[in-house]
Write an enzyme that holds these catalytic residues in place. Structure first.
Site, PDB file in Angstrom:
ATOM      1  N   HIS A 266     100.402  32.355 -20.224  1.00 52.59           N
ATOM      2  CA  HIS A 266      99.085  33.184 -20.007  1.00 52.59           C
ATOM      3  C   HIS A 266      98.823  34.108 -21.376  1.00 52.59           C
ATOM      4  CE1 HIS A 266     100.350  33.012 -15.635  1.00 52.59           C
ATOM      5  NE2 HIS A 266      99.446  32.128 -15.811  1.00 52.59           N
TER       6      HIS A 266
ATOM      7  N   PRO B 262      89.611  45.842 -15.031  1.00 52.78           N
ATOM      8  CA  PRO B 262      89.403  46.842 -15.982  1.00 52.78           C
ATOM      9  C   PRO B 262      87.898  47.224 -16.081  1.00 52.78           C
ATOM     10  CG  PRO B 262      90.843  45.240 -16.781  1.00 52.78           C
ATOM     11  CD  PRO B 262      90.231  44.634 -15.954  1.00 52.78           C
ATOM     12  N   GLU B 263      87.687  48.414 -15.692  1.00 50.47           N
ATOM     13  CA  GLU B 263      86.445  49.109 -16.072  1.00 50.47           C
ATOM     14  C   GLU B 263      86.547  50.292 -17.082  1.00 50.47           C
ATOM     15  OE1 GLU B 263      84.141  49.959 -12.438  1.00 50.47           O
ATOM     16  OE2 GLU B 263      85.103  48.492 -11.193  1.00 50.47           O
TER      17      GLU B 263
ATOM     18  N   ARG C 250      93.598  34.928 -15.874  1.00 49.85           N
ATOM     19  CA  ARG C 250      92.141  34.123 -15.582  1.00 49.85           C
ATOM     20  C   ARG C 250      91.609  33.749 -16.865  1.00 49.85           C
ATOM     21  NH1 ARG C 250      90.977  35.922 -10.387  1.00 49.85           N
ATOM     22  NH2 ARG C 250      92.842  35.803  -9.469  1.00 49.85           N
TER      23      ARG C 250
END
Length: 274
Positions: free
Chosen positions: A94, A2-3, A113
């Site tokens: 997660h 995501p940017e 992550r």
DNA sequence: CGCTTTGTTGAAAT
DNA sequence: TATTTCAACAAAGC
């Protein structure tokens, strides 16, 4: 990854769902407590209890839930996702944080992550101090870019990844904007002409705006919404992830190298190093 | 196993 | 001394 366009997509998706909703509590899994930076779930609960979400804003790659007198700011980093539907059993491991709202529904933060973070703060000074201008704001002009970077010996790709220059650009959109501008990612800032600064400025604006219009880029793992909707900007990518394929604007073949420790894609023909 | 990803940090190099 | 680059880190999937 995501940017800016992906975070803006998430913001627009969440806005109607979360506006006016009231927090009751914050929660962290027992085996991973780092998602809420610096505070415990109990401390966070005290800070947000009874507060309603007044607005959702975005600054760079940060998504901000504005409460009456404070802010809850999310950074998705690489794999963070925010949703409201109860997670499946296998994805529960997660979930790095979740919030309970006054109607007993939830906001889940899922992050495979585990690099994503949520910060509570009374103001946004810390954010303003670290971030440069928004690429779609009036302050972002060719003159700003040249004044900020024109004298630097840094390579242009590194400079554009620096969040204190232009906020929200990441690996995908820097590669794309440089290609559109015909600039080699290793070009030294100080060697860029006035005309190229102008071109680079418009390339950044055009790329970011087009990506927002298409709900961002789903390259590996970006999905938004409860239905796992993907962004459609992938089809517009000219160089990113197209290693070895022909450049869409000339006869060159896209090559992949490493610049600023990041995988870097460019066309050696239309982005020559001079 | 090694490589990948973002952004921060602190050390090393220029 | 200041600027810039680099490695490490946090974590897990492929």
């Amino acid at each position: 990854m995501p940017e800016l366009p992906e975070v803006e997509t998430v913001r627009r998706h969440l806005e109607p769902l979360l506006l006016g909703r009231r927090f009751v509590s914050a929660h962290l899994p027992t085996d991973y407590q780092k998602a809420l930076s610096g505070i415990s779930a109990k401390e966070c609960t005290t800070l947000i209890y009874g507060k309603t979400i007044q607005s959702l804003t975005r600054r760079g790659k940060y998504l901000i839930l504005n409460l009456e007198d404070s802010h809850l700011t999310f950074h998705l980093r690489m794999t963070g996702r925010i949703f409201q539907t109860e997670p499946e059993e296998q994805e529960k491991k997660h979930i790095t944080a979740w919030f309970t709202l006054s109607d007993n529904s939830h906001i889940y933060f899922k992050d495979v992550r585990k690099f994503g973070r949520i910060l509570w703060s009374s103001d946004l000074k810390w954010l303003e101090e670290k971030l440069g201008v928004e690429p779609l704001s009036a302050e972002f002009t060719p003159e700003y870019l040249e004044a900020k970077l024109g004298e630097k010996k840094q390579r242009i790709k590194s400079a554009l990844l620096d969040q204190s220059v232009v906020a929200g650009l990441g690996n995908i959109y820097v590669d794309e904007a440089l290609h559109l501008a015909g600039l080699h990612p290793e070009q030294s800032c100080s060697g860029i002409s006035r005309a190229k600064w102008l071109k680079l400025h418009s390339s950044i604006v055009v790329t970011i705006q087009a990506a927002i219009d298409l709900n961002g880029t789903t390259f590996q793992s970006f999905y938004f919404g409860e239905e796992e909707t993907s962004g459609e900007f992938v089809s517009q990518l000219n160089v990113f992830g197209r290693t070895g394929k022909p450049c869409k604007t000339c006869h060159g073949l896209v090559v992949k190298t490493k610049v600023a420790q990041r995988g870097t894609h460019y066309c050696p023909v239309c982005q020559p190093l001079r």
